[in-house]
Design an enzyme around this catalytic site. Structure first.
Site, PDB file in Angstrom:
ATOM      1  N   GLY A 186       1.559  -0.382  12.531  1.00 28.60           N
ATOM      2  CA  GLY A 186       1.035   0.954  12.248  1.00 28.60           C
ATOM      3  C   GLY A 186       1.645   2.005  13.154  1.00 28.60           C
ATOM      4  O   GLY A 186       1.950   3.125  12.710  1.00 28.60           O
ATOM      5  N   LYS A 219       0.811  -1.230   0.000  1.00 31.71           N
ATOM      6  CA  LYS A 219       0.000   0.000   0.000  1.00 31.71           C
ATOM      7  C   LYS A 219       0.843   1.277   0.000  1.00 31.71           C
ATOM      8  O   LYS A 219       1.465   1.613   1.002  1.00 31.71           O
ATOM      9  CB  LYS A 219      -0.940  -0.021   1.204  1.00 31.71           C
ATOM     10  CG  LYS A 219      -1.996  -1.109   1.088  1.00 31.71           C
ATOM     11  CD  LYS A 219      -2.772  -1.251   2.383  1.00 31.71           C
ATOM     12  CE  LYS A 219      -2.786  -2.672   2.868  1.00 31.71           C
ATOM     13  NZ  LYS A 219      -2.020  -2.969   4.038  1.00 31.71           N
ATOM     14  N   GLY A 246       5.054  -5.826  10.489  1.00 39.03           N
ATOM     15  CA  GLY A 246       4.977  -7.269  10.751  1.00 39.03           C
ATOM     16  C   GLY A 246       5.715  -8.130   9.737  1.00 39.03           C
ATOM     17  O   GLY A 246       6.424  -9.070  10.109  1.00 39.03           O
TER      18      GLY A 246
HETATM   19  P1  AMP Z   1       1.799  -3.659   3.404  1.00 38.23           P
HETATM   20  O1  AMP Z   1       0.721  -4.112   4.334  1.00 38.23           O
HETATM   21  O2  AMP Z   1       1.430  -2.472   2.601  1.00 38.23           O
HETATM   22  O3  AMP Z   1       3.143  -3.505   4.098  1.00 38.23           O
HETATM   23  O4  AMP Z   1       1.992  -4.833   2.346  1.00 38.23           O
HETATM   24  C1  AMP Z   1       2.490  -6.105   2.653  1.00 38.23           C
HETATM   25  C2  AMP Z   1       2.162  -7.020   1.525  1.00 38.23           C
HETATM   26  O5  AMP Z   1       2.742  -6.519   0.328  1.00 38.23           O
HETATM   27  C3  AMP Z   1       2.676  -8.431   1.643  1.00 38.23           C
HETATM   28  O6  AMP Z   1       1.606  -9.295   1.929  1.00 38.23           O
HETATM   29  C4  AMP Z   1       3.280  -8.727   0.266  1.00 38.23           C
HETATM   30  O7  AMP Z   1       2.866  -9.952  -0.281  1.00 38.23           O
HETATM   31  C5  AMP Z   1       2.755  -7.584  -0.565  1.00 38.23           C
HETATM   32  N1  AMP Z   1       3.601  -7.310  -1.731  1.00 38.23           N
HETATM   33  C6  AMP Z   1       4.922  -7.131  -1.774  1.00 38.23           C
HETATM   34  N2  AMP Z   1       5.364  -6.980  -3.018  1.00 38.23           N
HETATM   35  C7  AMP Z   1       4.286  -7.082  -3.833  1.00 38.23           C
HETATM   36  C8  AMP Z   1       4.088  -7.040  -5.232  1.00 38.23           C
HETATM   37  N3  AMP Z   1       5.122  -6.857  -6.058  1.00 38.23           N
HETATM   38  N4  AMP Z   1       2.844  -7.192  -5.710  1.00 38.23           N
HETATM   39  C9  AMP Z   1       1.814  -7.387  -4.863  1.00 38.23           C
HETATM   40  N5  AMP Z   1       1.923  -7.438  -3.529  1.00 38.23           N
HETATM   41  C10 AMP Z   1       3.152  -7.293  -3.016  1.00 38.23           C
END
Ligand code: AMP
Length: 396
Positions: free
Chosen positions: A372, A197, A349
């Protein structure tokens, strides 16, 4: 500096200790990861040793205001009985007659764990009557729940207004470590950001822009920046609503001499699936593929920048690390962070899980227990659960 439990006399006092015991518990009542309890034991043991009557409260899961045995803290009470030498009691409601009676019976050094705060919807509503009921149980309030410090709930905020208050050891350590590195980093400070995100990390990127010379951006969020830069990203994750902000960030970075390093090669997949085959792509991503992990060249580039750093921040995985074909980028960078000799802070996490897998985390300056909350603190944002705690002046 925030007042800590060492700055107050807790002997003989009823101390309401807010902790984060939001641990995973399986269907047999077994705690499958006790990290959050373990990190809390020093504060609890200190209070016991200093003859406080220790009344512990926490949330667990999201019962949304309903009593739900699935989210009971009873397994945690059983765990504490084994870990602590003194008496440990448990009551099935965090407020009300049973809790009040048990508190009255407590002797110095006893521990009482209250049932899940979120069995009352008033907790998350920061209801003042509910906060008063919690406050009535104690003489002193101590917040050690860093993971929920960004929430303005009755047990993290409302009750702190009603009692003399302080932070526990965990909270104190989190605040000091994160603030000292962000406010006064040894330069060059390099930040590695990943995850899905973009929206969650804009505040952090803006704040870091004034603090570090190099920002390494990987994970799903990199594709919004790459698209903003005119790179073809195929079916990769892109937050179209954030494209303008991404563009503006890239322009500002250029103007201010901040080096934002984006991936240049990728491990891609035809579909988002655990069994998807990894396809190497260098440069533009074809329309039928999506970027799932950073590629070899990017890993090398990121490692080179990490080597130049004197201090480091890492938040967010660099690929879909849950899928074995796309876990390499995150794993290699985690190893580089472990090897890093300067001060490093790892938050979030997923990054914490990856770093634990990569090696001995004792070598790292600070591994944050809050997702967070650590993101917000690193972004220079205020945390209600921290702000409400009394500041003290320290001489010298
Ligand atoms: P966040 O909660 O924003 O820190 O996102 C964590 C998630 O980002 C993890 O579950 C990863 O699988 C996902 N993530 C990392 N790289 C990618 C990517 N290239 N495409 C889609 N999801 C991703």
């Amino acid at each position: 500096m925030k007042r800590t439990i060492k700055d107050i006399d807790v002997a003989g006092k009823r101390v309401l200790l807010r902790v984060d015991f939001n641990v995973p518990i399986d269907e047999n009542g077994i705690i499958t990861d006790d990290t959050r309890i373990k990190v809390e034991l020093p504060t609890i043991k200190y209070l016991i040793m200093h003859n406080a009557k220790v009344i512990i409260c926490s949330h667990l899961g999201r019962p949304d205001g309903d009593v739900n045995p699935k989210y009971s803290l009873l397994p945690v009470a059983k765990y504490l009985v084994k870990e602590l030498v003194g008496k440990v009691y448990f009551v099935s409601d965090c407020v009300g007659e049973e809790a009040e009676k048990k508190v009255e019976e407590l002797k110095d050094g006893d521990v009482l764990l209250l049932e899940n705060l979120r069995f009352h919807k008033e907790e998350e509503e920061n209801d003042s009557v509910f906060a008063q009921k919690l406050a009535n149980l104690a003489d002193i309030y101590v917040n050690d729940a860093f993971g929920t410090a960004h929430r303005k709930h009755a047990s993290t905020y409302g009750v702190a207004k009603l009692l003399p208050n302080a932070v526990g050891f965990l909270m104190g350590r989190e605040i000091n470590a994160i603030r000292s590195l962000i406010d006064n980093p040894e330069q060059p400070l390099v930040a590695i950001l990943g995850g899905a995100k973009v929206g969650d990390k804009i505040g952090l990127i803006n704040h870091l822009m004034g603090k570090c010379k190099t920002l390494l951006i990987g994970g799903g969020m990199a594709f919004t920046f790459l698209k903003a830069n005119g790179v073809s990203v195929g079916k990769s994750l892109v937050d179209d609503e954030k494209l303008d902000i991404a563009k503006e960030i890239l322009e500002r970075a250029k103007a201010n001499g901040v080096n934002i390093v984006l991936p240049c090669d990728y491990m891609c997949a035809e579909e988002f699936s655990p069994n998807a085959k990894a396809i190497k792509i260098d440069g533009d991503i074809p329309a039928d593929l999506q970027g799932m992990d950073i590629g070899k060249k990017t890993i090398k580039l990121f490692k080179k920048e990490i080597k130049k750093a004197k201090s480091l921040i890492w938040n967010g995985p660099l690929g879909v690390f849950e899928f074995k074909n796309f876990a390499r980028g995150t794993a290699v960078i985690a190893k580089a962070v472990i090897k890093f000799k300067g001060k490093a802070i790892v938050g979030g996490g997923d990054s914490v899980a990856a770093i634990k897998k990569a090696g001995d985390i004792k070598r790292i300056y600070h591994v944050s227990s809050g997702g967070g909350a650590s993101l917000k603190l690193m972004a220079g944002e205020s945390l209600p659960g921290v702000d409400i705690i009394t500041e003290i002046n320290v001489e010298g």
